[in-house]
Design a protein around this motif. Structure first.
Motif, mmCIF file in Angstrom:
data_model
loop_
_atom_site.group_PDB
_atom_site.id
_atom_site.type_symbol
_atom_site.label_atom_id
_atom_site.label_comp_id
_atom_site.label_asym_id
_atom_site.label_seq_id
_atom_site.Cartn_x
_atom_site.Cartn_y
_atom_site.Cartn_z
ATOM 1 N N ALA A 1 0.833 -1.202 0.000
ATOM 2 C CA ALA A 1 0.000 0.000 0.000
ATOM 3 C C ALA A 1 0.869 1.254 0.000
ATOM 4 O O ALA A 1 2.042 1.235 0.387
ATOM 5 N N ILE A 2 0.292 2.371 -0.425
ATOM 6 C CA ILE A 2 1.014 3.632 -0.565
ATOM 7 C C ILE A 2 0.963 4.439 0.733
ATOM 8 O O ILE A 2 -0.094 4.539 1.374
ATOM 9 N N GLY A 3 2.095 5.017 1.095
ATOM 10 C CA GLY A 3 2.154 5.889 2.260
ATOM 11 C C GLY A 3 3.561 6.391 2.483
ATOM 12 O O GLY A 3 4.517 5.911 1.862
ATOM 13 N N LEU A 4 3.727 7.374 3.334
ATOM 14 C CA LEU A 4 5.047 7.818 3.751
ATOM 15 C C LEU A 4 5.711 6.669 4.500
ATOM 16 O O LEU A 4 5.083 6.038 5.347
ATOM 17 N N GLU A 5 6.979 6.414 4.215
ATOM 18 C CA GLU A 5 7.591 5.183 4.736
ATOM 19 C C GLU A 5 8.909 5.438 5.454
ATOM 20 O O GLU A 5 9.825 6.053 4.919
ATOM 21 N N TYR A 6 8.981 4.933 6.680
ATOM 22 C CA TYR A 6 10.230 4.817 7.421
ATOM 23 C C TYR A 6 10.865 3.515 6.954
ATOM 24 O O TYR A 6 10.391 2.427 7.265
ATOM 25 N N GLN A 7 11.916 3.627 6.146
ATOM 26 C CA GLN A 7 12.514 2.447 5.528
ATOM 27 C C GLN A 7 13.231 1.571 6.548
ATOM 28 O O GLN A 7 13.950 2.073 7.417
ATOM 29 N N ILE A 8 13.013 0.268 6.449
ATOM 30 C CA ILE A 8 13.713 -0.720 7.272
ATOM 31 C C ILE A 8 14.440 -1.650 6.314
ATOM 32 O O ILE A 8 13.795 -2.343 5.522
ATOM 33 N N LEU A 9 15.780 -1.654 6.375
ATOM 34 C CA LEU A 9 16.553 -2.325 5.335
ATOM 35 C C LEU A 9 17.942 -2.713 5.836
ATOM 36 O O LEU A 9 18.543 -1.998 6.638
ATOM 37 N N ASP A 10 18.429 -3.839 5.357
ATOM 38 C CA ASP A 10 19.828 -4.199 5.496
ATOM 39 C C ASP A 10 20.576 -3.497 4.361
ATOM 40 O O ASP A 10 20.656 -3.999 3.243
ATOM 41 N N ASP A 11 21.123 -2.328 4.655
ATOM 42 C CA ASP A 11 21.739 -1.506 3.613
ATOM 43 C C ASP A 11 22.907 -2.202 2.923
ATOM 44 O O ASP A 11 23.152 -1.990 1.731
ATOM 45 N N ALA A 12 23.629 -3.018 3.669
ATOM 46 C CA ALA A 12 24.833 -3.626 3.106
ATOM 47 C C ALA A 12 24.526 -4.756 2.133
ATOM 48 O O ALA A 12 25.341 -5.063 1.260
ATOM 49 N N ARG A 13 23.342 -5.376 2.251
ATOM 50 C CA ARG A 13 23.086 -6.590 1.482
ATOM 51 C C ARG A 13 21.878 -6.521 0.569
ATOM 52 O O ARG A 13 21.740 -7.353 -0.314
#
Length: 424
Positions: free
Chosen positions: A302-314
């Motif tokens: 779904a669409i919305g403003l998002e606080y990204q949660i991510l493994d940046d290195a991989r």
């Protein structure tokens, strides 16, 4: 604790900085080529109220260890545990709480700007430390500086630190302590303060958090208050699980919203402050979205403003977008989060996120006590960012008066806990 005459009841651990008693004071002096040094009590303390005064050279760093340990099976007797910071530098983190040789910063003073002003250079400073149950609170010169709720170490020694010196720092710098006194019985906590609470006990609401208006957004046990973003009628029957007070997105080989799909709050929110803990597997992707209306027709999330949660290195998404605006804690595809040295915990460890949305449309993203970005919904800058993003074709993107909060199923295993909210 200190008789004003000698160091009876104390012992030196780790480094070989010089400790001596003069004029009713303990004086610690830096020496070259030595690690952090600690003058520790031989006695162990659990619940207590500690007060002391200190005067420190403006060019050095120090701290007060509380509920700390030194064991042969932990980094060869390295002192570790809670440290109340003494920091006369421009950073101004005196009174914050650091977990020495363990978890790093628990309460960086970015989260308490008023407390940053309490410490006085070139003057004696009075510290007050209250450890009662899971509550650890600090004051500098009568100003509340840190409020942590944690259960990792219920007791240990107290120690006075002389930090190791490095680079161009000169030996011979001093910190002086006096009027060191402790109370261990008939303890009465100080009245509630009004500073931010860092609560590290899973799914727990401290008395102060409750008084401030926080409530559990997820109860830690059931699916109450959450719905499938697809059906909007009930919680997904698969793709999500609850175990040991944790809410898990199940692995689906990275396929976005094809397993259980996103989940949303039943209630919609306008201005709010939301705390949440999250833990990533290697290579994982997820997000916390807000002002989600479900008015848009989408194939994936779904669409919305998002606080990204991510493994940046991989995860490859970290290299997409513009200037890193899809990395951890960023406003996804719009604003890149500030990267703080040691501000992100390792993959497989818990991180604490915070989203603040003020009534005037100002928004902040925080990660582990550090503010990593801020913006204003509806500002010209915001509109320009939207036009340069993947959201440019969505009318009035991010400008809903209110909306659901969403936890994203991006097909990777991610865990959440301690999800709390306060409406502003």
């Amino acid at each position: 604790m200190f008789n004003g005459k000698n160091l009876d009841g104390w012992e030196q651990l780790n480094g070989k900085a010089k400790y001596e008693v003069k004029n009713g004071e303990i004086i610690g002096t830096t020496v070259p080529k030595e690690p952090n040094s600690f003058l520790a009590t031989k006695e162990q303390y659990g619940d207590f109220i500690l007060e002391l005064e200190l005067l420190v050279n403006n060019e050095m760093n120090s701290g007060i260890q509380i509920r700390s340990e030194s064991k042969p099976d932990y980094q060869n007797n390295r002192v570790h545990g809670y440290q109340v910071e003494v920091d006369p530098s421009a950073r101004a983190w005196s009174g914050g709480i650091y977990d020495e040789a363990r978890r790093g910063w628990l309460y960086p003073m970015d989260i308490n700007p008023k407390g940053q002003k309490a410490f006085r250079k070139d003057a004696w400073n009075k510290y007050r430390i209250e450890c009662i149950g899971n509550s650890i609170r600090t004051w500098v010169n009568g100003v509340p500086t840190a409020n942590v709720v944690d259960s990792m170490t219920p007791s240990g020694f107290i120690a006075l630190q002389v930090h190791g010196i490095y680079g161009d720092m000169q030996p011979g710098m001093q910190i002086r302590w006096r009027n060191i006194r402790i109370q261990t019985s008939n303890l009465k906590p100080s009245k509630m303060d009004d500073i931010y609470v860092v609560n590290l006990v899973p799914n727990d609401l401290s008395k102060q958090e409750q008084a401030e208006g926080f409530a559990m957004l997820w109860d830690g046990e059931t699916t109450k208050g959450w719905l499938s973003a697809k059906t909007r009628t009930k919680f997904p029957e698969s793709g999500w699980s609850i175990a040991n007070g944790e809410l898990h997105v199940q692995e689906a080989k990275g396929q976005e919203s094809t397993n259980g799909g996103d989940i949303i709050t039943e209630k919609q929110y306008k201005a709010f402050e939301m705390k949440f803990d999250f833990k990533l597997d290697e290579g994982a992707n997820s997000g916390v979205k807000y002002f989600v209306t479900l008015a848009e027709q989408t194939q994936g999330s779904a669409i919305g403003l998002e606080y990204q949660i991510l493994d940046d290195a991989r995860h490859p998404d970290a290299k997409l977008g513009r200037d890193g605006n899809r990395t951890l804690a960023s406003l996804y595809d719009l604003i890149t989060s500030k990267k703080i040295p040691n501000g992100q915990h390792k993959i497989g460890e818990w991180n604490q996120g915070l989203i603040r949305v003020y009534p005037d449309n100002r928004v902040e993203h925080w990660l582990n006590g550090f503010k990593v970005l801020e913006y204003t919904r509806g500002s010209e800058e915001f509109k320009q960012l939207v036009q340069a993003s993947k959201y440019k074709d969505w009318k009035n993107f991010g400008m809903a008066e209110k909306g659901h909060i969403l936890l994203q199923d991006h097909g990777n295993h991610v865990a959440f806990r301690s999800i709390k909210i306060k409406e502003l």
